[in-house]
Design a protein around this motif. Sequence first.
Motif, PDB file in Angstrom:
ATOM      1  N   VAL A 214     -59.916  -7.791-100.499  1.00  0.00           N
ATOM      2  CA  VAL A 214     -58.974  -6.879-101.155  1.00  0.00           C
ATOM      3  C   VAL A 214     -58.709  -5.648-100.287  1.00  0.00           C
ATOM      4  CG1 VAL A 214     -58.589  -5.459-103.219  1.00  0.00           C
ATOM      5  CG2 VAL A 214     -59.654  -7.715-103.447  1.00  0.00           C
ATOM      6  N   ASP A 215     -59.769  -5.149 -99.659  1.00  0.00           N
ATOM      7  CA  ASP A 215     -59.633  -4.003 -98.757  1.00  0.00           C
ATOM      8  C   ASP A 215     -58.712  -4.342 -97.581  1.00  0.00           C
ATOM      9  OD1 ASP A 215     -60.579  -1.317 -97.810  1.00  0.00           O
ATOM     10  OD2 ASP A 215     -61.360  -2.511 -96.165  1.00  0.00           O
ATOM     11  N   GLU A 216     -58.889  -5.544 -97.029  1.00  0.00           N
ATOM     12  CA  GLU A 216     -58.045  -5.967 -95.898  1.00  0.00           C
ATOM     13  C   GLU A 216     -56.579  -6.085 -96.336  1.00  0.00           C
ATOM     14  OE1 GLU A 216     -58.896  -6.212 -92.820  1.00  0.00           O
ATOM     15  OE2 GLU A 216     -61.080  -6.184 -92.955  1.00  0.00           O
ATOM     16  N   ALA A 217     -56.376  -6.612 -97.537  1.00  0.00           N
ATOM     17  CA  ALA A 217     -55.004  -6.775 -98.033  1.00  0.00           C
ATOM     18  C   ALA A 217     -54.325  -5.409 -98.203  1.00  0.00           C
ATOM     19  CB  ALA A 217     -55.020  -7.538 -99.359  1.00  0.00           C
ATOM     20  N   ALA A 218     -55.064  -4.454 -98.769  1.00  0.00           N
ATOM     21  CA  ALA A 218     -54.502  -3.108 -98.948  1.00  0.00           C
ATOM     22  C   ALA A 218     -54.272  -2.434 -97.585  1.00  0.00           C
ATOM     23  CB  ALA A 218     -55.433  -2.266 -99.815  1.00  0.00           C
ATOM     24  N   SER A 219     -55.198  -2.632 -96.671  1.00  0.00           N
ATOM     25  CA  SER A 219     -55.043  -2.061 -95.322  1.00  0.00           C
ATOM     26  C   SER A 219     -53.804  -2.634 -94.637  1.00  0.00           C
ATOM     27  CB  SER A 219     -56.274  -2.364 -94.455  1.00  0.00           C
ATOM     28  OG  SER A 219     -57.401  -1.726 -94.971  1.00  0.00           O
TER      29      SER A 219
ATOM     30  N   LEU B 292     -46.287   3.990-102.460  1.00  0.00           N
ATOM     31  CA  LEU B 292     -47.047   3.530-103.629  1.00  0.00           C
ATOM     32  C   LEU B 292     -47.640   2.132-103.426  1.00  0.00           C
ATOM     33  CD1 LEU B 292     -47.879   3.910-106.627  1.00  0.00           C
ATOM     34  CD2 LEU B 292     -45.648   2.944-107.257  1.00  0.00           C
ATOM     35  N   ILE B 293     -48.903   2.021-103.776  1.00  0.00           N
ATOM     36  CA  ILE B 293     -49.556   0.705-103.847  1.00  0.00           C
ATOM     37  C   ILE B 293     -50.090   0.556-105.275  1.00  0.00           C
ATOM     38  CG2 ILE B 293     -51.444  -0.764-103.018  1.00  0.00           C
ATOM     39  CD1 ILE B 293     -51.386   0.782-100.389  1.00  0.00           C
ATOM     40  N   ILE B 294     -49.778  -0.560-105.901  1.00  0.00           N
ATOM     41  CA  ILE B 294     -50.314  -0.836-107.239  1.00  0.00           C
ATOM     42  C   ILE B 294     -51.240  -2.051-107.136  1.00  0.00           C
ATOM     43  CG2 ILE B 294     -49.781  -1.408-109.635  1.00  0.00           C
ATOM     44  CD1 ILE B 294     -46.985  -0.227-109.203  1.00  0.00           C
TER      45      ILE B 294
END
Lengths: 111, 139
Positions: B43-48, B62-64
């Motif tokens: 999940v961290d990699e996807a947000a990064s 914005l990220i949701i």
Amino acid sequence: MLDVKTKSQDSIAIIEIDGEVDLYSSPALRKALLEMTKAQNKAILVDLARVKYMDSSGVATLVEALQQVSKYEGKLKLANLRDAVKNVFELSRLDKVFDIYESIEDAKKSF
Amino acid sequence: MSEIEIKLPSDPKFLKIIRGGISHISEICGFSSEESNAVTSAVDEAASNIIKHTYNGAKNKLIIVNFRILEDRLEIVLRDFGEKVDPETIKSRDLNEIRPGGLGVHLIKSTMDVVNYDNSFEVGNQLTMAKYLPGKKEK
């Protein structure tokens, strides 16, 4: 925040990292490693005992440093990886690329 | 179904909040410590990747993130409103190639059971990832 400390012991440049290495904090690690590789330190040891988390940007930073070190025939080794960090290296198959040691003492003896 | 939503700016300093959330939710779902770490990493990699590639490093977008605990799986949906990404271009890199970068997608795909990129929205992209709950994986 990531705390990055460097020291020299027995002609080995040791870098101690404390915190989580992610997209936010990996530039601090990169800066410290680049200073060491620019100075052409022949023996660099990265102590990851206090690193609870490392993302791909942290791993990429270490790969970059490894490549820099190999250009001047130096060595960069890793020690004290926690399970969560070790898993990232294993999933990336980089556990076979880096010299990884269970302890600082083992790593120091290997140089 | 239990659903938790986090809205946050695309500033890397907030990634820790996402990791804290998913780590705790993974524990609630009964994942082992190793699985929980791997899901947190995915999940961290996807947000990064959203911050780096979709928003090109801009920190005020914005990220949701939606975390959904379903009957058989933990589903995580990341929505962005940045540049459209062609799912065909999102590939794991060849692990025999030793170079910095490009590992994030591999870490996501090697951990999650479902990874689905959707760029059919008028604006932005949506990544849906899921991991089956312990003992619930389809045979």
